[in-house]
Design a protein around this motif. Structure first.
Motif, PDB file in Angstrom:
ATOM      1  N   GLN A 119       0.831  -1.203   0.000  1.00  0.00           N
ATOM      2  CA  GLN A 119       0.000   0.000   0.000  1.00  0.00           C
ATOM      3  C   GLN A 119       0.869   1.259   0.000  1.00  0.00           C
ATOM      4  OE1 GLN A 119      -2.516  -0.575   3.421  1.00  0.00           O
ATOM      5  NE2 GLN A 119      -3.585  -2.306   2.522  1.00  0.00           N
ATOM      6  N   THR A 120       1.709   1.374  -1.014  1.00  0.00           N
ATOM      7  CA  THR A 120       2.640   2.492  -1.106  1.00  0.00           C
ATOM      8  C   THR A 120       2.545   3.136  -2.485  1.00  0.00           C
ATOM      9  OG1 THR A 120       4.497   1.216  -1.999  1.00  0.00           O
ATOM     10  CG2 THR A 120       4.233   1.244   0.404  1.00  0.00           C
ATOM     11  N   PRO A 121       2.892   4.421  -2.595  1.00  0.00           N
ATOM     12  CA  PRO A 121       2.925   5.056  -3.915  1.00  0.00           C
ATOM     13  C   PRO A 121       3.894   4.355  -4.866  1.00  0.00           C
ATOM     14  CG  PRO A 121       2.981   6.723  -2.188  1.00  0.00           C
ATOM     15  CD  PRO A 121       3.158   5.390  -1.516  1.00  0.00           C
ATOM     16  N   GLN A 122       5.010   3.895  -4.340  1.00  0.00           N
ATOM     17  CA  GLN A 122       6.013   3.249  -5.174  1.00  0.00           C
ATOM     18  C   GLN A 122       5.490   1.947  -5.781  1.00  0.00           C
ATOM     19  OE1 GLN A 122       6.506   4.286  -1.979  1.00  0.00           O
ATOM     20  NE2 GLN A 122       7.703   6.137  -2.407  1.00  0.00           N
ATOM     21  N   THR A 123       4.770   1.160  -4.994  1.00  0.00           N
ATOM     22  CA  THR A 123       4.222  -0.098  -5.497  1.00  0.00           C
ATOM     23  C   THR A 123       3.156   0.161  -6.547  1.00  0.00           C
ATOM     24  OG1 THR A 123       4.648  -1.167  -3.367  1.00  0.00           O
ATOM     25  CG2 THR A 123       3.129  -2.276  -4.860  1.00  0.00           C
ATOM     26  N   LEU A 124       2.338   1.179  -6.324  1.00  0.00           N
ATOM     27  CA  LEU A 124       1.314   1.533  -7.311  1.00  0.00           C
ATOM     28  C   LEU A 124       1.964   1.953  -8.621  1.00  0.00           C
ATOM     29  CD1 LEU A 124      -1.426   2.249  -8.435  1.00  0.00           C
ATOM     30  CD2 LEU A 124      -1.420   4.334  -7.036  1.00  0.00           C
ATOM     31  N   ARG A 125       2.974   2.787  -8.556  1.00  0.00           N
ATOM     32  CA  ARG A 125       3.656   3.224  -9.777  1.00  0.00           C
ATOM     33  C   ARG A 125       4.268   2.041 -10.523  1.00  0.00           C
ATOM     34  NH1 ARG A 125       5.139   8.207 -11.244  1.00  0.00           N
ATOM     35  NH2 ARG A 125       4.982   9.044  -9.108  1.00  0.00           N
ATOM     36  N   ALA A 126       4.873   1.126  -9.765  1.00  0.00           N
ATOM     37  CA  ALA A 126       5.512  -0.042 -10.377  1.00  0.00           C
ATOM     38  C   ALA A 126       4.484  -0.964 -11.020  1.00  0.00           C
ATOM     39  CB  ALA A 126       6.328  -0.799  -9.332  1.00  0.00           C
ATOM     40  N   LEU A 127       3.329  -1.143 -10.365  1.00  0.00           N
ATOM     41  CA  LEU A 127       2.285  -1.995 -10.926  1.00  0.00           C
ATOM     42  C   LEU A 127       1.716  -1.390 -12.200  1.00  0.00           C
ATOM     43  CD1 LEU A 127       0.425  -4.449 -10.793  1.00  0.00           C
ATOM     44  CD2 LEU A 127      -1.101  -3.132  -9.297  1.00  0.00           C
ATOM     45  N   GLN A 128       1.481  -0.088 -12.195  1.00  0.00           N
ATOM     46  CA  GLN A 128       0.980   0.570 -13.398  1.00  0.00           C
ATOM     47  C   GLN A 128       1.956   0.390 -14.555  1.00  0.00           C
ATOM     48  OE1 GLN A 128      -0.145   4.696 -12.857  1.00  0.00           O
ATOM     49  NE2 GLN A 128       0.057   5.146 -15.031  1.00  0.00           N
ATOM     50  N   ARG A 129       3.253   0.514 -14.274  1.00  0.00           N
ATOM     51  CA  ARG A 129       4.264   0.366 -15.317  1.00  0.00           C
ATOM     52  C   ARG A 129       4.323  -1.072 -15.830  1.00  0.00           C
ATOM     53  NH1 ARG A 129       8.362   1.532 -12.443  1.00  0.00           N
ATOM     54  NH2 ARG A 129       8.168   3.792 -12.727  1.00  0.00           N
ATOM     55  N   SER A 130       4.333  -2.042 -14.918  1.00  0.00           N
ATOM     56  CA  SER A 130       4.457  -3.435 -15.339  1.00  0.00           C
ATOM     57  C   SER A 130       3.211  -3.911 -16.081  1.00  0.00           C
ATOM     58  CB  SER A 130       4.724  -4.335 -14.126  1.00  0.00           C
ATOM     59  OG  SER A 130       3.626  -4.317 -13.215  1.00  0.00           O
ATOM     60  N   ASP A 131       2.035  -3.457 -15.652  1.00  0.00           N
ATOM     61  CA  ASP A 131       0.807  -3.838 -16.349  1.00  0.00           C
ATOM     62  C   ASP A 131       0.753  -3.215 -17.741  1.00  0.00           C
ATOM     63  OD1 ASP A 131      -0.223  -5.576 -14.531  1.00  0.00           O
ATOM     64  OD2 ASP A 131      -2.033  -4.424 -14.090  1.00  0.00           O
ATOM     65  N   SER A 132       1.271  -2.005 -17.875  1.00  0.00           N
ATOM     66  CA  SER A 132       1.322  -1.376 -19.198  1.00  0.00           C
ATOM     67  C   SER A 132       2.224  -2.184 -20.128  1.00  0.00           C
ATOM     68  CB  SER A 132       1.826   0.064 -19.082  1.00  0.00           C
ATOM     69  OG  SER A 132       0.906   0.861 -18.367  1.00  0.00           O
ATOM     70  N   GLU A 133       3.360  -2.618 -19.615  1.00  0.00           N
ATOM     71  CA  GLU A 133       4.278  -3.422 -20.422  1.00  0.00           C
ATOM     72  C   GLU A 133       3.645  -4.740 -20.844  1.00  0.00           C
ATOM     73  OE1 GLU A 133       7.625  -3.762 -17.851  1.00  0.00           O
ATOM     74  OE2 GLU A 133       8.384  -1.733 -18.274  1.00  0.00           O
ATOM     75  N   LYS A 134       2.789  -5.296 -19.987  1.00  0.00           N
ATOM     76  CA  LYS A 134       2.157  -6.578 -20.287  1.00  0.00           C
ATOM     77  C   LYS A 134       0.996  -6.437 -21.254  1.00  0.00           C
ATOM     78  CE  LYS A 134      -0.577 -10.277 -18.131  1.00  0.00           C
ATOM     79  NZ  LYS A 134      -1.094 -10.845 -16.839  1.00  0.00           N
ATOM     80  N   TRP A 135       0.127  -5.443 -21.013  1.00  0.00           N
ATOM     81  CA  TRP A 135      -1.149  -5.394 -21.725  1.00  0.00           C
ATOM     82  C   TRP A 135      -1.166  -4.503 -22.962  1.00  0.00           C
ATOM     83  CZ3 TRP A 135      -4.548  -8.982 -20.595  1.00  0.00           C
ATOM     84  CH2 TRP A 135      -4.545  -9.558 -19.320  1.00  0.00           C
ATOM     85  N   VAL A 136      -0.369  -3.446 -22.988  1.00  0.00           N
ATOM     86  CA  VAL A 136      -0.434  -2.510 -24.114  1.00  0.00           C
ATOM     87  C   VAL A 136      -0.142  -3.181 -25.461  1.00  0.00           C
ATOM     88  CG1 VAL A 136       0.694  -0.495 -25.157  1.00  0.00           C
ATOM     89  CG2 VAL A 136      -0.079  -0.414 -22.777  1.00  0.00           C
ATOM     90  N   PRO A 137       0.905  -4.021 -25.573  1.00  0.00           N
ATOM     91  CA  PRO A 137       1.130  -4.687 -26.867  1.00  0.00           C
ATOM     92  C   PRO A 137      -0.060  -5.541 -27.307  1.00  0.00           C
ATOM     93  CG  PRO A 137       3.081  -4.856 -25.478  1.00  0.00           C
ATOM     94  CD  PRO A 137       1.987  -4.333 -24.610  1.00  0.00           C
ATOM     95  N   LEU A 138      -0.706  -6.220 -26.366  1.00  0.00           N
ATOM     96  CA  LEU A 138      -1.861  -7.046 -26.685  1.00  0.00           C
ATOM     97  C   LEU A 138      -3.022  -6.198 -27.182  1.00  0.00           C
ATOM     98  CD1 LEU A 138      -3.202  -9.983 -26.371  1.00  0.00           C
ATOM     99  CD2 LEU A 138      -4.132  -9.056 -24.235  1.00  0.00           C
ATOM    100  N   ILE A 139      -3.289  -5.076 -26.511  1.00  0.00           N
ATOM    101  CA  ILE A 139      -4.394  -4.199 -26.885  1.00  0.00           C
ATOM    102  C   ILE A 139      -4.161  -3.599 -28.264  1.00  0.00           C
ATOM    103  CG2 ILE A 139      -5.616  -2.072 -26.265  1.00  0.00           C
ATOM    104  CD1 ILE A 139      -4.861  -2.748 -23.316  1.00  0.00           C
ATOM    105  N   ARG A 140      -2.924  -3.179 -28.525  1.00  0.00           N
ATOM    106  CA  ARG A 140      -2.619  -2.608 -29.829  1.00  0.00           C
ATOM    107  C   ARG A 140      -2.715  -3.649 -30.944  1.00  0.00           C
ATOM    108  NH1 ARG A 140       2.482   1.094 -27.792  1.00  0.00           N
ATOM    109  NH2 ARG A 140       1.251   2.981 -27.322  1.00  0.00           N
ATOM    110  N   ALA A 141      -2.248  -4.860 -30.664  1.00  0.00           N
ATOM    111  CA  ALA A 141      -2.300  -5.912 -31.677  1.00  0.00           C
ATOM    112  C   ALA A 141      -3.734  -6.274 -32.020  1.00  0.00           C
ATOM    113  CB  ALA A 141      -1.551  -7.159 -31.188  1.00  0.00           C
ATOM    114  N   ALA A 142      -4.625  -6.189 -31.020  1.00  0.00           N
ATOM    115  CA  ALA A 142      -6.046  -6.490 -31.232  1.00  0.00           C
ATOM    116  C   ALA A 142      -6.795  -5.304 -31.831  1.00  0.00           C
ATOM    117  CB  ALA A 142      -6.700  -6.922 -29.933  1.00  0.00           C
ATOM    118  N   ASN A 143      -6.124  -4.147 -31.937  1.00  0.00           N
ATOM    119  CA  ASN A 143      -6.723  -2.936 -32.501  1.00  0.00           C
ATOM    120  C   ASN A 143      -8.013  -2.542 -31.785  1.00  0.00           C
ATOM    121  OD1 ASN A 143      -6.661  -0.768 -34.325  1.00  0.00           O
ATOM    122  ND2 ASN A 143      -8.067  -1.794 -35.728  1.00  0.00           N
TER     123      ASN A 143
END
Length: 335
Positions: free
Chosen positions: A307-331
């Motif tokens: 429950q820290t700002p640092q963990t939230l920032r890290a999760l947002q970054r890691s989830d973006s790395e995981k999901w953004v390529p998939l979302i773009r590929a699916a258009n």
């Protein structure tokens, strides 16, 4: 931003004869941080009343009132997948009096499917992670599959015939269905709805074959015997339905889908204010009544260490790395 830095800047600039208009805003924020909060706080929920983000926001807002000594008023600003409400906070004065319930959709998906007037990676100050909702794979009652392996085999035997309902473009059920299709090598039709409720109604009625959605949508219908829940799309089983295996146990390792909820402030909010809001949220989440109420909505509170700002920032970054390529590929595009 530490309190000493703006003060040093103020003294240096004043000595150099710089106009007061340049330095007063920073000095004003320092003064506000020292007395914060001195008036009610507005918590923007970027979706309509009655949904999961609204429930999380109202439960947490009520519980933060005590630690802060001020009322936290919830305001629903819905539209464009939550981007309108998030934009309202991104443009707000960074003084801690306007904060946001942000989530996986607003901070990971929306930057890909919408053209936003703000950058979700830099426009907000993370405050804390609140809770997460692991998703489940469920099918209609008369589908000839009683476990995840049988479902995948049936989908492969019936390519293009099955229908999967989801709660709109870019929603967790939609993106999750895309990942499921990619990982399993199956092919099915996507059926969009204006929310999870209508999709579940059609699953119960047998009009569609499958959904990937949250426990609050699926568990009651499963318990009533109207649908079958085959797996939890996370690493651990649900406390509220421990009989449902995880996807890893069921043979689809790595298919993890959770919709997390968090608090954000506008970029530039003084660090003492962020810390005060973080401490108030942590105290609220530790309350037994809050934990019970969130569990009733299918929410699992993040461990205290996360429950820290640092963990939230890290999760947002890691989830973006995981999901953004998939979302773009699916258009996928925003509605």
């Amino acid at each position: 931003m530490k309190l000493k830095l703006p003060r040093r800047q103020f003294l240096h600039l004043a000595a150099g004869g710089v106009a007061g208009a340049v330095v007063l805003p920073a000095a004003s924020l320092v003064a506000r941080a020292q007395t914060y909060p001195s008036r009610p706080i507005t918590l923007i929920v970027p979706f309509a009343a009655g949904g999961p983000s609204d429930a999380v926001g109202r439960i947490v807002a009520e519980a933060m009132r005590g630690p802060l000594g001020q009322t936290v008023t919830v305001e629903n600003v819905a539209g464009a997948g939550g981007s309108l409400g998030a934009g309202r906070v991104a443009r707000a004065t960074p003084d801690g009096y306007t904060i946001l319930v942000g989530l996986w959709g607003t901070h990971v998906v929306n930057p890909v499917i919408y053209t936003l007037p703000y950058d979700t990676a830099t426009a907000f100050e993370p405050i804390t992670l609140l809770s997460t909702t692991p998703h489940l794979i469920a099918v209609k009652r008369d589908l000839p599959a009683n476990n995840l392996g049988e479902l995948i085999a049936w989908l492969k035997a019936n390519p293009g015939k099955a229908s999967v309902g989801h709660a709109g473009a870019g929603s967790p059920p939609h993106v999750g269905a895309v990942l499921f299709q990619n990982l399993t090598g199956t092919n099915f039709q996507y059926v969009p709805y204006r929310g999870s409720g209508p999709a579940m109604q059609d699953l119960v009625a047998g009009q569609i074959d499958m959904v990937i959605d949250s426990p609050v949508t699926i568990i009651p219908q499963m318990q009533a015997g109207k649908i079958k829940a085959l797996a939890v799309a996370e690493k651990s089983r649900l406390a509220s339905a421990p009989q449902i295996p995880t996807v890893d146990e069921a043979g689809l390792a790595g298919f993890h889908l959770s919709n997390w909820f968090a608090l954000y402030a506008p970029q530039g909010t003084p660090q003492p204010i962020v810390s005060r809001l973080n401490a108030a949220a942590i105290e609220a989440l530790a309350d037994a009544g809050v934990r019970t109420r969130l569990a009733e909505f299918g929410q699992e509170i993040f461990p205290r260490a996360q429950q820290t700002p640092q963990t939230l920032r890290a999760l947002q970054r890691s989830d973006s790395e995981k999901w953004v390529p998939l979302i773009r590929a699916a258009n996928i595009k925003g509605e």
